[in-house]
Each structure stands twice: as C-alpha cells, then as structure tokens.
Scaffold this motif. Sequence first.
Motif, PDB file in Angstrom:
ATOM      1  N   PRO A 399       0.792  -1.237   0.000  1.00 52.61           N
ATOM      2  CA  PRO A 399       0.000   0.000   0.000  1.00 52.61           C
ATOM      3  C   PRO A 399       0.823   1.285   0.000  1.00 52.61           C
ATOM      4  N   TYR A 400       2.127   1.206   0.460  1.00 52.33           N
ATOM      5  CA  TYR A 400       2.952   2.407   0.432  1.00 52.33           C
ATOM      6  C   TYR A 400       3.059   2.977  -0.987  1.00 52.33           C
ATOM      7  N   GLY A 401       3.055   2.076  -1.984  1.00 58.73           N
ATOM      8  CA  GLY A 401       3.164   2.522  -3.363  1.00 58.73           C
ATOM      9  C   GLY A 401       2.065   3.484  -3.734  1.00 58.73           C
ATOM     10  N   ALA A 402       0.851   3.226  -3.221  1.00 55.30           N
ATOM     11  CA  ALA A 402      -0.284   4.103  -3.502  1.00 55.30           C
ATOM     12  C   ALA A 402      -0.241   5.359  -2.639  1.00 55.30           C
ATOM     13  N   PHE A 403       0.133   5.195  -1.353  1.00 57.80           N
ATOM     14  CA  PHE A 403       0.133   6.340  -0.449  1.00 57.80           C
ATOM     15  C   PHE A 403       1.171   7.387  -0.850  1.00 57.80           C
ATOM     16  N   LEU A 404       2.308   6.923  -1.399  1.00 60.80           N
ATOM     17  CA  LEU A 404       3.431   7.818  -1.664  1.00 60.80           C
ATOM     18  C   LEU A 404       3.560   8.198  -3.138  1.00 60.80           C
ATOM     19  N   ILE A 405       2.526   7.893  -3.917  1.00 58.69           N
ATOM     20  CA  ILE A 405       2.626   8.093  -5.370  1.00 58.69           C
ATOM     21  C   ILE A 405       2.864   9.563  -5.743  1.00 58.69           C
ATOM     22  N   THR A 406       2.297  10.487  -4.960  1.00 60.10           N
ATOM     23  CA  THR A 406       2.495  11.918  -5.251  1.00 60.10           C
ATOM     24  C   THR A 406       3.333  12.618  -4.174  1.00 60.10           C
ATOM     25  N   ALA A 407       3.935  11.830  -3.272  1.00 60.81           N
ATOM     26  CA  ALA A 407       4.650  12.404  -2.125  1.00 60.81           C
ATOM     27  C   ALA A 407       5.976  13.037  -2.549  1.00 60.81           C
ATOM     28  N   LYS A 408       6.297  14.157  -1.891  1.00 64.77           N
ATOM     29  CA  LYS A 408       7.565  14.849  -2.145  1.00 64.77           C
ATOM     30  C   LYS A 408       8.147  15.323  -0.814  1.00 64.77           C
ATOM     31  N   PRO A 409       9.426  14.997  -0.537  1.00 63.85           N
ATOM     32  CA  PRO A 409      10.069  15.539   0.676  1.00 63.85           C
ATOM     33  C   PRO A 409      10.337  17.027   0.473  1.00 63.85           C
ATOM     34  N   THR A 410       9.946  17.850   1.427  1.00 58.06           N
ATOM     35  CA  THR A 410      10.053  19.308   1.237  1.00 58.06           C
ATOM     36  C   THR A 410      11.120  19.964   2.114  1.00 58.06           C
ATOM     37  N   LYS A 411      11.293  19.516   3.359  1.00 60.25           N
ATOM     38  CA  LYS A 411      12.315  20.144   4.215  1.00 60.25           C
ATOM     39  C   LYS A 411      12.617  19.265   5.418  1.00 60.25           C
TER      40      LYS A 411
END
Length: 485
Positions: A399-411
């Motif tokens: 499920p991480y693949g779906a949860f993090l599909i648009t995730a971006k580390p910002t700071k």
Amino acid sequence: MQTTLYRKYRPKNFEEIAGEADIIRTLKNSLDNDRMSQAYLFCGPRGIGKTTCARLIAKGINCINNGISSVPCNECENCKAIDNGSFIDLIEIDAASNRGIDEIRDLKEKINYQPSKGRKKIYIIDEVHMLTKEAFNALLKTLEEPPVHVIFILATTEPDKILPTIISRCQRYDFQILTPKESKDKLKEICEAEKVVIDDGSLELIYDISGGSMRDAISVLERVIVSCLGNEIKEEDTSRILGSTSKTLLKEFYETIKSGSMMNGVKFLDKLWEESFDIEKFFKDFARYMKDSLVNESVKVEEGLNIIGKVYDSLNKFKYEEDKRLLGYVVLNNLLKKEPRTSGNEEKAQIKEIIKEKIVYKDSKEKNSRKKEKVDVTIEDIKSMWNDIVDKAKSKKPPYGAFLITAKPTKVDNGFLYIDLGDSLFAKDQLESEYYNIPFQDIVQSMTKSKIKMKYTVAEEKNEIEASDDDTLSKVVDFFSRGED
C-alpha cells in the motif's frame, strides 16, 4: 414468438402466487362466500403480485363454469379473455400516463353501463398515487356511491401519497416483499418446468438482485438461462453474468480477514482489481454477506457488527476517492487493525499518565529546558535517495506505493522530515497511523543513518498547534486527584 417467462408463468389461480398467504386466504374467503367489497387498495413494492391478484379477483367473479369462486376454471370464454387481456369488462388504467381529471370524467361517464359479458365490471387503476388532486376528488365521488355492478381495485407503491378520504373508502391490503425461501421455491418450480438445472447459490444471488420482487426475479432468471443455454447453471456463472459477488468469493475474503494476513488481503484485492471487479461494490456485498451471516448465526454478533461498521465507516469517509483500488487497501487496513480493549480503571490510569506528561512538558517549556535531538541529514540527502526509500517501502508493504505516489520531501526541520502528499487526505490519514508510520520511519532512519522522524502535510492543511488551556488542564488534574482520596 417466444413468450417471456414472466408472462408464461403468471399465476392463473391463487395457489400459484408466491407468498402473501394471509392476503390470499382473505381474498379467497371473500370470493367463496360472495362477500366482496366494492373498492380495494393494494399497497406494496413493485413486482410482488398486486395486479396479478386484481386479475384473479376479476376471473373469480366472472368465471362462467364455476360461478363466483376462488377457483376459476381457466377454460371458459371469460377466463381465457382475462388471461390474454381482452376481456371487455376488465378495464385497466395506468394512472402514471392517464393521471388527469379528463380520464376520470371519462371513467365516470362509462361506469353506469352494465357489464357486457361478465357479472361485474372490474376497474384496476395501477399506480393510483400518480393521479392529480383534481382527479382524486373526481374519483372520490365515484367511490362514495359506486354502481353495484362495479368493483374498483386501486394499486400503488406509495400509499402515503393517496388522500385519506380515498383510503377510508377502500378495503386495504399491504403486500410484502417475498422471503428468500418463497422466491427460491417459485424459481425452482419454473426451472423444473423449463428443464433447467440451477444451484442454490445462483437462486440466492437472483433473490438479492431482485430485492424480493417476484417479477424482477423471474426476469433475472430468464437472463441467466439464456446466457447459459443448455448448461447447468452454477453460482460462479450467475455471479459473472449479473456482475455480482458470489458467496464463495465473499466467504474466501472473510477467511482472509480472520487469518489477519495483510499481505494475503492485498493479494486478494489485487486479484479482484485485475479481474475488473468493482471494489466499492464488493465491500458493500461483503457487508451484506456479514449481515446474512449474523441472521444465520454463523458469525458472532460483536464480530459481524464490527466488520460492517468498519466497512461503511471507510466507504463513507473516502466516498469521493476515485482510485477504488486504494480505497480497498484502506478498508482492508481498517478491518485488520486491532484496537486494544481496556477496562475503565485502565482508561483512567492512561488519562492520568497523559496529564502528567502534559504537566512535565508545560514545566519544561516554561524553563526552556527542552532539548531537540540533532539530525545530521539534509533535505538534499533525502531527495537524492527518495526513489530508493519509496521502493524499499513498497517491498515491505504494497500500500505504500499508492500512499506515496504523489509524495515529495520538502524540508528537514528540528529533527523532522516534512513530506508533502499533495491533496490526498486519505494517504495522510493512513501514513500517520501507527501501522504505517513506524515501519516507514524505520526505513527512512535506516537508509539515512539518522533518528529523523516524519511529518506529513497536504495542500489545505494549516500547521497550527495550540497549547492546552491551563485552567481546563488544572480542572482535569484536580478531578483525577480527588479520585485518589
């Protein structure tokens, strides 16, 4: 030309009607004792026999060979004419398309004419609730003083829309939807007559889809028979043809839930997705399956209600989520998430510990003595290895693949890695849960060789942290202090 099964097996006498035993017995007694009312109101859902009963009354009153009887001969001229819809003294009016006052005025003009071939003229007004107010008022006068040679039978699916003055002048009967047994028995009769072999699982699916309507059930049965022409009909075939979920598949998913294996659950949902199942519909079918299991006492009440509640809580919370596969993961996670049960004393102790922690934090904040752990990792470091982090997370929990599909580390700030999830509130909700947050945090810490922690943000979120009200906190502390005296 081929006759549809519904018309072919339309009951020709009262014994052939499925269900409604009390109503049938009353109507038969009225016919056998020649104690018919001049106006009837048949209420109930569609397709359960209201109009059929009305026609059988017409046949019982106008049968030539057997006279006024609950057992018409079905051989005389009048019986055959009623069966094929050509009996001149049986007038059927569809109020949905003839709802105005002009149609009722026309009825009133012709109503005084004596029957041409039968003993009485029978007026069947279907969907009578569709009449206009003016038409109802015109009909009311006719119902108050109807000619002795006329019987009115009004049928409706919405009796609450009919004027009380109309209802008061009718003998009212409320028809109910068929039970599963009544529906299955009737469908089995039809299948035997048609020389069709069908299993009980298929009949149960047909009943669920028809919603207790006999007419709908026969129509669905005919569709299944045509699709499986010449072959034995099994539950798997019926499920595929009707686009519903088989009991076998629902039972398999229930066993998967009982095993507590998240990986097996994910594989099960992925298989459904690959086979083009509607995931949201599957879970609604699963909730109904659990309801039936409760009724059959094959599942404990607490367990069944807990599963049904979690399914609908998840579906309602994420009803606007377009990715139904992801929705399935969320429901699965909630079904497998175990919530610890605590006694009243344990809960009280837990609250006291929380309060103590708040007091310690409050004092330390005032003394400026709280120390932040140093993290020797930069946002550039995180970004350079982000794809590897996501790949490792996906291999640990799909499920991480779906949860993090648009995730971006910002700071990176004060020991926390801030991760932007776009506008995906459901992903934030899941990643902040202990089940997903701790393993993901371990992965990040392992790969960055640091003690960094996670914080998740979405586009519309406001990062506002308000301190607890001192007065409220002191009152709560005081309350629990009194409990120790």
